[in-house]
Write an enzyme that holds these catalytic residues in place. Structure first.
Site, short mmCIF file in Angstrom:
data_model
loop_
_atom_site.label_atom_id
_atom_site.label_comp_id
_atom_site.label_asym_id
_atom_site.label_seq_id
_atom_site.Cartn_x
_atom_site.Cartn_y
_atom_site.Cartn_z
N ALA A 65 42.75 40.30 32.14
CA ALA A 65 42.54 38.88 32.44
C ALA A 65 41.46 38.80 33.52
O ALA A 65 41.28 39.74 34.30
CB ALA A 65 43.84 38.26 32.92
N GLY A 108 45.45 42.76 30.62
CA GLY A 108 45.45 41.90 29.44
C GLY A 108 44.70 42.50 28.27
O GLY A 108 44.96 42.14 27.12
N GLU A 111 47.21 44.60 26.62
CA GLU A 111 48.19 43.69 26.02
C GLU A 111 47.64 43.05 24.74
O GLU A 111 48.36 42.87 23.76
CB GLU A 111 48.59 42.62 27.04
CG GLU A 111 49.39 43.23 28.19
CD GLU A 111 49.56 42.29 29.36
OE1 GLU A 111 48.55 41.75 29.86
OE2 GLU A 111 50.70 42.09 29.80
N GLU A 131 48.06 45.95 36.80
CA GLU A 131 48.34 44.70 37.53
C GLU A 131 49.06 44.94 38.84
O GLU A 131 48.88 44.19 39.81
CB GLU A 131 49.17 43.75 36.66
CG GLU A 131 48.44 43.16 35.47
CD GLU A 131 48.52 43.99 34.20
OE1 GLU A 131 48.85 45.20 34.27
OE2 GLU A 131 48.25 43.43 33.12
N1 CAA Z 1 38.22 40.35 35.89
C1 CAA Z 1 37.03 39.90 36.34
N2 CAA Z 1 35.94 40.68 36.45
C2 CAA Z 1 36.06 41.97 36.08
C3 CAA Z 1 37.27 42.51 35.62
C4 CAA Z 1 38.39 41.63 35.51
N3 CAA Z 1 39.57 42.03 35.02
N4 CAA Z 1 37.08 43.83 35.35
C5 CAA Z 1 35.80 44.09 35.65
N5 CAA Z 1 35.18 42.98 36.08
C6 CAA Z 1 33.78 42.83 36.53
C7 CAA Z 1 33.58 43.44 37.90
O1 CAA Z 1 33.98 42.55 38.91
C8 CAA Z 1 32.10 43.70 37.88
O2 CAA Z 1 31.43 42.49 38.11
P1 CAA Z 1 30.24 42.42 39.22
O3 CAA Z 1 29.17 43.32 38.64
O4 CAA Z 1 29.87 40.98 39.22
O5 CAA Z 1 30.80 42.94 40.47
C9 CAA Z 1 31.83 44.08 36.42
O6 CAA Z 1 32.94 43.59 35.68
C10 CAA Z 1 31.78 45.59 36.21
O7 CAA Z 1 32.96 46.16 36.74
P2 CAA Z 1 32.96 47.38 37.79
O8 CAA Z 1 31.73 47.36 38.61
O9 CAA Z 1 34.28 47.35 38.50
O10 CAA Z 1 32.88 48.60 36.75
P3 CAA Z 1 33.41 50.08 36.96
O11 CAA Z 1 32.91 50.85 35.80
O12 CAA Z 1 33.12 50.57 38.34
O13 CAA Z 1 35.03 49.97 36.86
C11 CAA Z 1 37.10 49.21 35.88
C12 CAA Z 1 35.63 49.60 35.65
C13 CAA Z 1 37.91 50.44 36.31
C14 CAA Z 1 37.63 48.68 34.55
C15 CAA Z 1 37.20 48.12 36.98
O14 CAA Z 1 36.27 47.09 36.67
C16 CAA Z 1 38.55 47.50 37.11
O15 CAA Z 1 39.43 48.10 37.70
N6 CAA Z 1 38.75 46.26 36.58
C17 CAA Z 1 39.95 45.51 36.74
C18 CAA Z 1 41.05 46.03 35.84
C19 CAA Z 1 42.32 45.25 36.06
O16 CAA Z 1 42.88 45.24 37.14
N7 CAA Z 1 42.83 44.57 35.00
C20 CAA Z 1 44.02 43.79 35.06
C21 CAA Z 1 43.69 42.34 35.28
S1 CAA Z 1 45.12 41.34 35.56
C22 CAA Z 1 45.75 41.01 34.03
O17 CAA Z 1 45.23 41.44 33.02
C23 CAA Z 1 47.00 40.16 34.00
C24 CAA Z 1 47.70 40.08 32.70
O18 CAA Z 1 48.54 40.89 32.39
C25 CAA Z 1 47.46 38.97 31.78
#
Ligand code: CAA
Length: 257
Positions: A65, A108, A111, A131
């Site tokens: 998400a 998500g 999921e 999460e």
């Molecule tokens: N939401 C918003 N933006 C996201 C994102 C997310 N879930 N995942 C990645 N991005 C964005 C980053 O912020 C970044 O944007 P900027 O360039 O503007 O900073 C861009 O995508 C590239 O990401 P990274 O620079 O972080 O890329 P990376 O290769 O270094 O890392 C990653 C990749 C490990 C996937 C890392 O991006 C990450 O940990 N993302 C979040 C994963 C996460 O926590 N997901 C769960 C979300 S909560 C949820 O899903 C709730 C639910 O159950 C419904």
């Protein structure tokens, strides 16, 4: 609806949906979910489509998400808006959905893959429910579908630590049907979907419904329902065609209606 965050294509009787927010690793914001809902509904209602493929990019199926969109929501915002409720469109589709997962399928994203019917993974795929590291828990079925797919031991490990699991581990655990080389992922998914789309559509829809019942009911009730559905298919032209083709040693030509 003009799409900004997804792309759609048709390949014969297969509808392909590609998540396309590369700048955010396909993070699932409200716009993307609305577009996905619209595209899936379109394919689900289209008599010329028999199976759907859902994919992302090489780097990410979806990284979850959209955290930037969620960060400032209050409980009341989230509760009244029930934004995750709109994701259910994927689980409600009647036609089978093949998820072709390459790169990150996190939160998500994982999921979403689990709402699909068959998960094909590229050898680069990484699954996880991170999460907990954001101070929350999975909210789109992660604690439920993951536990049913891989069992309590591994679900607890993933949900409580937020660690990622590679494609091979995901296949061993039962989350993934098959692992394929990354370069062949979409081709393999389209091939699988085309094979399904060539079969009898009523039989395919009923097969999906019957398997999904296994998660909702007792064994005795599920078996009773399966038998009713099995008998019901004898009312279709496709049953006559499928069985006649076998007896006559030829390829079946299903009417798909
Ligand atoms: N939401 C918003 N933006 C996201 C994102 C997310 N879930 N995942 C990645 N991005 C964005 C980053 O912020 C970044 O944007 P900027 O360039 O503007 O900073 C861009 O995508 C590239 O990401 P990274 O620079 O972080 O890329 P990376 O290769 O270094 O890392 C990653 C990749 C490990 C996937 C890392 O991006 C990450 O940990 N993302 C979040 C994963 C996460 O926590 N997901 C769960 C979300 S909560 C949820 O899903 C709730 C639910 O159950 C419904």
């Amino acid at each position: 609806m003009a799409y900004e965050t997804i792309e759609i294509e048709t390949h014969g009787r297969v509808g392909l949906i590609r998540l396309n927010r590369p700048q955010a690793l396909n993070a699932l914001n409200a716009r993307l979910i609305a577009e996905l809902d619209n595209a899936l509904g379109g394919f689900d209602r289209d008599a010329d489509i028999g199976c759907i493929v859902l994919t992302g990019s090489e780097k990410a199926f979806a990284a979850g998400a959209d955290i930037k969109e969620m960060r400032d929501k209050s409980f009341v915002d989230a509760f009244l808006d029930d934004f995750i409720g709109r994701w259910d469109a994927v689980a409600r589709a009647r036609k089978p959905i093949v998820a072709a997962v390459g790169g990150f399928a996190l939160g998500g994203g994982c999921e979403l893959a689990m709402m699909c019917d068959i998960v094909l993974a590229a050898d680069t795929a990484q699954f996880g429910q991170p999460e907990i590291k954001l101070g929350v828990i999975p909210g789109a079925g992660g604690t439920q579908r993951l536990t049913r797919a891989v069992g309590k031991a591994k679900a607890m490990d993933l949900v409580l630590t937020g660690r990622m699991m590679g494609a091979e581990e995901a296949e061993r655990a039962g989350l993934v049907a098959r692992v394929v080389p990354a370069a062949e992922l979409v081709v393999e998914a389209l091939k699988t979907a085309a094979a399904i789309a060539a079969l009898s559509l009523p039989a395919v829809l009923i097969a999906k419904e019957a398997v999904n019942r296994a998660f909702e009911t007792t064994l005795a009730e599920g078996i009773r329902q399966e038998r009713r559905l099995f008998y019901a298919l004898f009312a279709t032209e496709d049953q006559k065609e499928g069985m006649s083709a076998f007896v006559e040693k030829r390829k079946a030509a299903f009417a798909n209606r």
